[in-house]
Design a protein around this motif. Structure first.
Motif, short mmCIF file in Angstrom:
data_model
loop_
_atom_site.label_atom_id
_atom_site.label_comp_id
_atom_site.label_asym_id
_atom_site.label_seq_id
_atom_site.Cartn_x
_atom_site.Cartn_y
_atom_site.Cartn_z
N PHE A 92 -21.84 -7.66 -26.44
CA PHE A 92 -23.23 -8.11 -26.60
C PHE A 92 -23.36 -9.59 -26.27
N GLU A 93 -22.40 -10.37 -26.73
CA GLU A 93 -22.44 -11.81 -26.46
C GLU A 93 -22.31 -12.07 -24.96
N TRP A 94 -21.43 -11.36 -24.29
CA TRP A 94 -21.26 -11.54 -22.85
C TRP A 94 -22.56 -11.23 -22.11
N GLN A 95 -23.24 -10.15 -22.48
CA GLN A 95 -24.49 -9.80 -21.80
C GLN A 95 -25.62 -10.78 -22.13
N ARG A 96 -25.59 -11.39 -23.31
CA ARG A 96 -26.62 -12.37 -23.68
C ARG A 96 -26.42 -13.70 -22.94
N ASN A 97 -25.18 -14.05 -22.65
CA ASN A 97 -24.87 -15.35 -22.07
C ASN A 97 -24.94 -15.31 -20.54
N THR A 98 -26.15 -15.13 -20.02
CA THR A 98 -26.34 -14.96 -18.57
C THR A 98 -26.05 -16.24 -17.78
N GLY A 99 -25.95 -17.37 -18.45
CA GLY A 99 -25.64 -18.62 -17.76
C GLY A 99 -24.15 -18.90 -17.64
N SER A 100 -23.33 -18.06 -18.24
CA SER A 100 -21.88 -18.27 -18.20
C SER A 100 -21.33 -18.03 -16.80
N PRO A 101 -20.35 -18.84 -16.36
CA PRO A 101 -19.72 -18.59 -15.06
C PRO A 101 -19.02 -17.22 -15.00
N ALA A 102 -18.67 -16.66 -16.16
CA ALA A 102 -18.00 -15.35 -16.21
C ALA A 102 -18.98 -14.18 -16.19
N TYR A 103 -20.27 -14.47 -16.15
CA TYR A 103 -21.28 -13.40 -16.21
C TYR A 103 -21.37 -12.63 -14.89
N PHE A 104 -21.19 -13.29 -13.78
CA PHE A 104 -21.18 -12.66 -12.45
C PHE A 104 -22.39 -11.76 -12.21
N ASP A 105 -23.58 -12.25 -12.56
CA ASP A 105 -24.81 -11.47 -12.35
C ASP A 105 -24.69 -10.06 -12.94
N ASN A 106 -24.14 -9.99 -14.15
CA ASN A 106 -23.95 -8.72 -14.87
C ASN A 106 -23.06 -7.76 -14.07
N CYS A 107 -22.11 -8.32 -13.30
CA CYS A 107 -21.18 -7.55 -12.47
C CYS A 107 -21.88 -6.77 -11.36
N ARG A 108 -23.03 -7.24 -10.96
CA ARG A 108 -23.77 -6.61 -9.86
C ARG A 108 -23.07 -6.95 -8.54
N ALA A 109 -23.05 -5.99 -7.63
CA ALA A 109 -22.46 -6.22 -6.31
C ALA A 109 -23.22 -5.41 -5.27
N GLU A 110 -23.31 -5.93 -4.11
CA GLU A 110 -23.95 -5.21 -3.00
C GLU A 110 -23.03 -4.08 -2.53
N MET A 111 -23.61 -2.97 -2.14
CA MET A 111 -22.84 -1.84 -1.64
C MET A 111 -22.07 -2.26 -0.37
N SER A 112 -22.62 -3.16 0.40
CA SER A 112 -21.96 -3.62 1.63
C SER A 112 -20.62 -4.29 1.33
N TYR A 113 -20.47 -4.91 0.14
CA TYR A 113 -19.19 -5.53 -0.21
C TYR A 113 -18.10 -4.47 -0.31
N ALA A 114 -18.42 -3.34 -0.88
CA ALA A 114 -17.44 -2.25 -1.00
C ALA A 114 -17.12 -1.69 0.38
N GLN A 115 -18.12 -1.54 1.22
CA GLN A 115 -17.88 -1.04 2.57
C GLN A 115 -16.96 -1.98 3.35
N GLU A 116 -17.20 -3.27 3.24
CA GLU A 116 -16.38 -4.26 3.93
C GLU A 116 -14.94 -4.25 3.40
N ALA A 117 -14.78 -4.14 2.09
CA ALA A 117 -13.44 -4.12 1.50
C ALA A 117 -12.67 -2.89 1.97
N MET A 118 -13.31 -1.75 2.02
CA MET A 118 -12.63 -0.54 2.49
C MET A 118 -12.26 -0.65 3.96
N ALA A 119 -13.10 -1.26 4.75
CA ALA A 119 -12.79 -1.46 6.17
C ALA A 119 -11.61 -2.40 6.33
#
Length: 166
Positions: A31-58
């Motif tokens: 709960f604290e991690w999700q509340r602390n959206t300004g933390s450098p460890a928050y990483f936009d709530n672990c959001r990632a573009e699908m293209s990042y996964a496609q590039e990594a697999m390639a």
């Protein structure tokens, strides 16, 4: 990982929208991690573009992979791999997500297959889900760690449960 499993079909299931809200079983740190959206460890709530996964697999030279976008509760009920799962890497973070993955995918892992659990030592909910699942299913599969990686090798539960022939 695709380099170590040549010729295997690979599936990546992710919301690509970040993590769902933490639940009661996930613990106060979640709960604290999700509340602390300004933390450098928050990483936009672990959001990632699908293209990042496609590039990594390639980059990993994966021959055949499938990206399945959506929440586990929506995508797992209809997920049907064409062969037993050799390596299952779980990155569900929270209790519900981890439990949904275990219930849907653990039975599809081949005997001797590897289950890697990313957040076992990070979030209470993940740890609880692993223990609850193994207990509910009556599985004696050992939770192991090696150099900071938590994993399980799937055992032949039928051989364990069946009484010895006389």
């Amino acid at each position: 990982m695709s380099e170590f499993l040549p010729g295997r079909r690979q599936y990546l299931l992710d919301s690509f929208e970040g993590l769902p809200p933490a639940g009661e079983l996930d613990g106060s740190a979640a709960f604290e991690w999700q509340r602390n959206t300004g933390s450098p460890a928050y990483f936009d709530n672990c959001r990632a573009e699908m293209s990042y996964a496609q590039e990594a697999m390639a980059r990993g030279q994966a021959k055949e992979f499938h990206l399945i976008k959506g929440w586990f509760k929506d995508t797992l009920p209809s997920f049907a791999p064409t062969e037993p799962i050799a390596v299952l890497r779980l990155d569900g973070d929270w209790y519900d997500s981890t439990m949904e993955c275990l219930q849907a995918l653990y039975p599809k892992v081949m005997i001797g297959g590897l289950i890697i659990i990313d957040d076992y030592d990070t979030w209470d909910g993940c740890t609880r889900a692993v223990h609850d699942y193994l207990s509910r299913e009556g599985l004696a599969d050992a939770i192991r760690q090696y150099r900071g990686v938590t994993y399980i090798l799937r055992r032949d539960t039928e051989a364990i449960r069946a009484p010895a022939a006389s």
